[in-house]
Scaffold this motif. Structure first.
Motif, PDB file in Angstrom:
ATOM      1  N   GLY A   1       0.994   6.295 -10.569  1.00 32.65           N
ATOM      2  CA  GLY A   1       1.813   5.329  -9.828  1.00 32.65           C
ATOM      3  C   GLY A   1       2.497   4.327 -10.733  1.00 32.65           C
ATOM      4  O   GLY A   1       2.633   4.540 -11.946  1.00 32.65           O
ATOM      5  N   SER A   2       2.928   3.206 -10.152  1.00 34.44           N
ATOM      6  CA  SER A   2       3.640   2.181 -10.918  1.00 34.44           C
ATOM      7  C   SER A   2       3.181   0.799 -10.478  1.00 34.44           C
ATOM      8  O   SER A   2       2.702   0.612  -9.356  1.00 34.44           O
ATOM      9  N   ALA A   3       3.333  -0.176 -11.383  1.00 43.98           N
ATOM     10  CA  ALA A   3       2.932  -1.554 -11.086  1.00 43.98           C
ATOM     11  C   ALA A   3       4.132  -2.480 -11.254  1.00 43.98           C
ATOM     12  O   ALA A   3       4.987  -2.260 -12.108  1.00 43.98           O
ATOM     13  N   ARG A   4       4.188  -3.510 -10.399  1.00 41.12           N
ATOM     14  CA  ARG A   4       5.252  -4.517 -10.534  1.00 41.12           C
ATOM     15  C   ARG A   4       4.667  -5.907 -10.275  1.00 41.12           C
ATOM     16  O   ARG A   4       3.707  -6.054  -9.510  1.00 41.12           O
ATOM     17  N   TYR A   5       5.263  -6.903 -10.897  1.00 40.80           N
ATOM     18  CA  TYR A   5       4.776  -8.281 -10.801  1.00 40.80           C
ATOM     19  C   TYR A   5       5.636  -9.053  -9.805  1.00 40.80           C
ATOM     20  O   TYR A   5       6.871  -9.008  -9.869  1.00 40.80           O
ATOM     21  N   LEU A   6       4.982  -9.745  -8.872  1.00 46.18           N
ATOM     22  CA  LEU A   6       5.691 -10.608  -7.918  1.00 46.18           C
ATOM     23  C   LEU A   6       5.309 -12.061  -8.202  1.00 46.18           C
ATOM     24  O   LEU A   6       4.311 -12.572  -7.670  1.00 46.18           O
ATOM     25  N   PRO A   7       6.088 -12.751  -9.061  1.00 48.63           N
ATOM     26  CA  PRO A   7       5.699 -14.110  -9.466  1.00 48.63           C
ATOM     27  C   PRO A   7       5.656 -15.106  -8.302  1.00 48.63           C
ATOM     28  O   PRO A   7       4.843 -16.024  -8.295  1.00 48.63           O
ATOM     29  N   GLU A   8       6.527 -14.882  -7.287  1.00 50.98           N
ATOM     30  CA  GLU A   8       6.556 -15.836  -6.158  1.00 50.98           C
ATOM     31  C   GLU A   8       5.270 -15.774  -5.327  1.00 50.98           C
ATOM     32  O   GLU A   8       4.914 -16.737  -4.639  1.00 50.98           O
ATOM     33  N   ARG A   9       4.556 -14.646  -5.399  1.00 50.50           N
ATOM     34  CA  ARG A   9       3.294 -14.508  -4.645  1.00 50.50           C
ATOM     35  C   ARG A   9       2.070 -14.458  -5.574  1.00 50.50           C
ATOM     36  O   ARG A   9       0.943 -14.292  -5.095  1.00 50.50           O
ATOM     37  N   ASN A  10       2.288 -14.601  -6.893  1.00 52.86           N
ATOM     38  CA  ASN A  10       1.209 -14.521  -7.896  1.00 52.86           C
ATOM     39  C   ASN A  10       0.378 -13.239  -7.721  1.00 52.86           C
ATOM     40  O   ASN A  10      -0.855 -13.260  -7.688  1.00 52.86           O
ATOM     41  N   LEU A  11       1.108 -12.119  -7.617  1.00 51.76           N
ATOM     42  CA  LEU A  11       0.445 -10.825  -7.369  1.00 51.76           C
ATOM     43  C   LEU A  11       1.014  -9.741  -8.262  1.00 51.76           C
ATOM     44  O   LEU A  11       2.195  -9.771  -8.619  1.00 51.76           O
ATOM     45  N   VAL A  12       0.149  -8.782  -8.593  1.00 56.50           N
ATOM     46  CA  VAL A  12       0.602  -7.510  -9.165  1.00 56.50           C
ATOM     47  C   VAL A  12       0.405  -6.462  -8.066  1.00 56.50           C
ATOM     48  O   VAL A  12      -0.683  -6.363  -7.484  1.00 56.50           O
ATOM     49  N   ILE A  13       1.455  -5.712  -7.748  1.00 59.15           N
ATOM     50  CA  ILE A  13       1.349  -4.648  -6.749  1.00 59.15           C
ATOM     51  C   ILE A  13       1.345  -3.299  -7.468  1.00 59.15           C
ATOM     52  O   ILE A  13       2.315  -2.938  -8.130  1.00 59.15           O
ATOM     53  N   TRP A  14       0.226  -2.606  -7.333  1.00 58.17           N
ATOM     54  CA  TRP A  14       0.080  -1.277  -7.936  1.00 58.17           C
ATOM     55  C   TRP A  14       0.276  -0.249  -6.819  1.00 58.17           C
ATOM     56  O   TRP A  14      -0.486  -0.205  -5.855  1.00 58.17           O
ATOM     57  N   THR A  15       1.317   0.555  -6.931  1.00 63.32           N
ATOM     58  CA  THR A  15       1.677   1.506  -5.885  1.00 63.32           C
ATOM     59  C   THR A  15       1.390   2.937  -6.330  1.00 63.32           C
ATOM     60  O   THR A  15       1.830   3.347  -7.412  1.00 63.32           O
ATOM     61  N   ILE A  16       0.641   3.669  -5.515  1.00 58.09           N
ATOM     62  CA  ILE A  16       0.356   5.087  -5.772  1.00 58.09           C
ATOM     63  C   ILE A  16       0.788   5.854  -4.525  1.00 58.09           C
ATOM     64  O   ILE A  16       0.236   5.656  -3.441  1.00 58.09           O
ATOM     65  N   LYS A  17       1.793   6.719  -4.656  1.00 58.56           N
ATOM     66  CA  LYS A  17       2.332   7.427  -3.482  1.00 58.56           C
ATOM     67  C   LYS A  17       1.304   8.361  -2.856  1.00 58.56           C
ATOM     68  O   LYS A  17       1.180   8.446  -1.647  1.00 58.56           O
ATOM     69  N   SER A  18       0.561   9.075  -3.718  1.00 56.72           N
ATOM     70  CA  SER A  18      -0.377  10.076  -3.219  1.00 56.72           C
ATOM     71  C   SER A  18      -1.701   9.951  -3.978  1.00 56.72           C
ATOM     72  O   SER A  18      -1.722  10.037  -5.213  1.00 56.72           O
ATOM     73  N   PHE A  19      -2.802   9.708  -3.243  1.00 55.80           N
ATOM     74  CA  PHE A  19      -4.103   9.445  -3.871  1.00 55.80           C
ATOM     75  C   PHE A  19      -5.131  10.403  -3.260  1.00 55.80           C
ATOM     76  O   PHE A  19      -5.672  10.149  -2.191  1.00 55.80           O
ATOM     77  N   PRO A  20      -5.427  11.559  -3.916  1.00 58.79           N
ATOM     78  CA  PRO A  20      -6.388  12.516  -3.339  1.00 58.79           C
ATOM     79  C   PRO A  20      -7.814  11.960  -3.363  1.00 58.79           C
ATOM     80  O   PRO A  20      -8.171  11.141  -4.219  1.00 58.79           O
ATOM     81  N   GLY A  21      -8.648  12.434  -2.421  1.00 54.69           N
ATOM     82  CA  GLY A  21     -10.053  12.020  -2.354  1.00 54.69           C
ATOM     83  C   GLY A  21     -10.819  12.456  -3.596  1.00 54.69           C
ATOM     84  O   GLY A  21     -10.549  13.511  -4.158  1.00 54.69           O
ATOM     85  N   GLY A  22     -11.773  11.607  -4.023  1.00 56.61           N
ATOM     86  CA  GLY A  22     -12.600  11.921  -5.192  1.00 56.61           C
ATOM     87  C   GLY A  22     -11.944  11.616  -6.527  1.00 56.61           C
ATOM     88  O   GLY A  22     -12.597  11.676  -7.570  1.00 56.61           O
ATOM     89  N   LYS A  23     -10.663  11.293  -6.531  1.00 57.19           N
ATOM     90  CA  LYS A  23      -9.957  11.004  -7.792  1.00 57.19           C
ATOM     91  C   LYS A  23     -10.144   9.540  -8.183  1.00 57.19           C
ATOM     92  O   LYS A  23     -10.425   8.675  -7.356  1.00 57.19           O
ATOM     93  N   GLU A  24      -9.943   9.261  -9.489  1.00 61.26           N
ATOM     94  CA  GLU A  24     -10.096   7.912 -10.025  1.00 61.26           C
ATOM     95  C   GLU A  24      -8.844   7.548 -10.810  1.00 61.26           C
ATOM     96  O   GLU A  24      -8.334   8.376 -11.574  1.00 61.26           O
ATOM     97  N   HIS A  25      -8.322   6.338 -10.626  1.00 59.78           N
ATOM     98  CA  HIS A  25      -7.130   5.912 -11.367  1.00 59.78           C
ATOM     99  C   HIS A  25      -7.350   4.527 -11.972  1.00 59.78           C
ATOM    100  O   HIS A  25      -8.100   3.715 -11.427  1.00 59.78           O
TER     101      HIS A  25
END
Length: 416
Positions: free
Chosen positions: A330-354
């Protein structure tokens, strides 16, 4: 007893539109409402029910509007609040969005709707599908002859019109479960609940009767099937079309459905659920100049299932800058106005680790006091999967013409 009058106010407390149903509360009383709201806000004691003299104000806020019901009697408060939220729902069906502008643009329709929604302080027809049959958004043309009241208003089955016809008769059933979980830093589950809804999309001709069968534990015990693969449903709430006496007697969910989309029922489960996506995080600060955050996410559901649209929101210090990210998926982006990092993964199969690593610079002068850290939050959706194990066992469709109809079932689990 419900409401004496209903007001829709702007944010300054100026009435945009009002309807006095009983006449026992003067329309001038609403002038005291905004003063009470501001006073209570300053004191930090704002409540959904405010009183001035003998008049009670029951209010909700939606977008840039206040909807206020007034009464002098000891009315049924829960009924009034349900009605106010229903008014919002009906207006949103008509105007797409309910805000000051949509009220100003649709005065005539709003007055017509207020007349139909409530009569002498008692809620009347609140189903938007029925209202749309005779309160339209087109200009009223002068017609000679008698005005016709839709049969649905006087019908025993007020939520469905007669004479509906479809070439292909189908029912689509969506079982949607939202998981609310709160886990402490040491990994213990503090809050765990599953809130489920069963939504239907009905394309059926005539006046069909539907019977829905679930793997309900109480039903299984009544019929002597044991508790295997059954689910204990709590706080069950039904659409008005369901025959409650039949459900109370033998747990059969029997109903004549409205046409199109509607929510048949909702339920809650207080069972302990393990987090479907387990999160571990390590935060390291280096000599007041930089901070490194490592987040590990693991899918703790069946390997055959896949979580879609996963969003992991990681709070970061408010004075962090110059972000750098490294992710295994996936990809990560920084939102300074909310003091957050949003890590987005489109597809996350069961049992997997990221893994995700984030690196931030910090200013040389740092606040010494420890900032309160908000929790990491996770959003996701897992199709063809339910946490509770609820199953639609059957859907029987009975109609006097005897046509064949196809029921389709879909299961979805999502974050709460």
């Amino acid at each position: 007893m419900a409401a004496s009058a209903l007001f829709i106010l702007d944010l300054k407390g100026k009435p945009l539109i009002s309807r006095n149903y009983k006449g026992d509360v003067g329309l001038g009383e609403i002038e005291h409402f905004m003063g009470l709201v501001l006073q209570r806000e300053e004191e930090g004691a704002l409540t959904p029910l405010l009183t001035h003299g003998k008049v009670h104000f029951l209010w909700i806020k939606h977008a840039n509007l206040y909807l206020v019901a007034t009464t002098k009697k000891n009315g049924n408060a829960s009924l009034v609040y349900s009605f106010l939220y229903k008014v919002v729902e009906v207006f949103c069906e008509y105007f797409k969005e309910l805000e000051e502008e949509s009220i100003r643009d649709n005065f005539v329709i709003v007055y017509e709707l207020l007349d139909e929604l409530m009569d002498f302080g008692f809620p009347q027809t609140t189903d938007s599908k029925i209202l749309q049959e005779y309160i339209t958004q087109e200009g009223n043309k002068l017609e000679t002859g008698k005005s016709r009241v839709p049969t649905t208003v006087t019908n025993a089955v007020s939520w469905r019109s007669e004479g509906i016809k479809y070439k292909k008769n189908e029912v689509f059933i969506d079982v949607i479960e939202s998981v609310n979980l709160l886990v402490s830093a040491n990994g213990s589950v503090l809050l765990s609940e599953v809130v489920g809804t069963i939504k239907l999309k009905v394309f059926l001709s005539g006046m069909p009767e539907l019977r829905l069968g679930l793997n309900d534990r109480v039903l299984f015990e009544l019929t002597g099937r044991g508790k295997n693969k059954s689910v204990e449903l709590e706080d069950v709430k039904f659409h008005q079309c369901v025959r409650l006496s039949r459900f109370d007697n033998d747990r059969t969910i029997s109903f004549i459905p409205p046409d199109g989309d509607f929510e048949l029922m909702s339920y809650r489960l207080n069972t302990q659920v393990k987090p479907l996506i387990w999160i571990e995080s390590v935060i390291e600060k280096f000599s007041h100049s930089r901070v490194e955050i490592m987040v590990k996410a693991k899918g703790q559901f069946k390997k055959q299932s896949v979580a879609n649209g996963v969003e992991i929101a990681v709070p970061v210090p408010s004075d962090a800058d110059s972000p750098k990210f490294k992710t295994s998926a996936g990809s990560a982006r920084y939102l300074p106005e909310r003091n957050l990092v949003i890590w987005t993964i489109k597809s996350f199969p069961g049992g997997k680790e990221h893994l995700m690593r984030a690196h931030f610079g910090l200013p040389s002068v740092e606040k010494e006091e420890e900032e309160g850290r908000p929790p990491i939050s996770v959003r996701f959706e897992i199709p063809y999967f339910t946490v509770s194990g609820i199953q639609v066992r059957y859907m029987k469709i009975i109609e006097k013409s005897g046509y064949q109809a196809l029921p389709w079932v879909r299961y979805i689990t999502q974050s709460g």
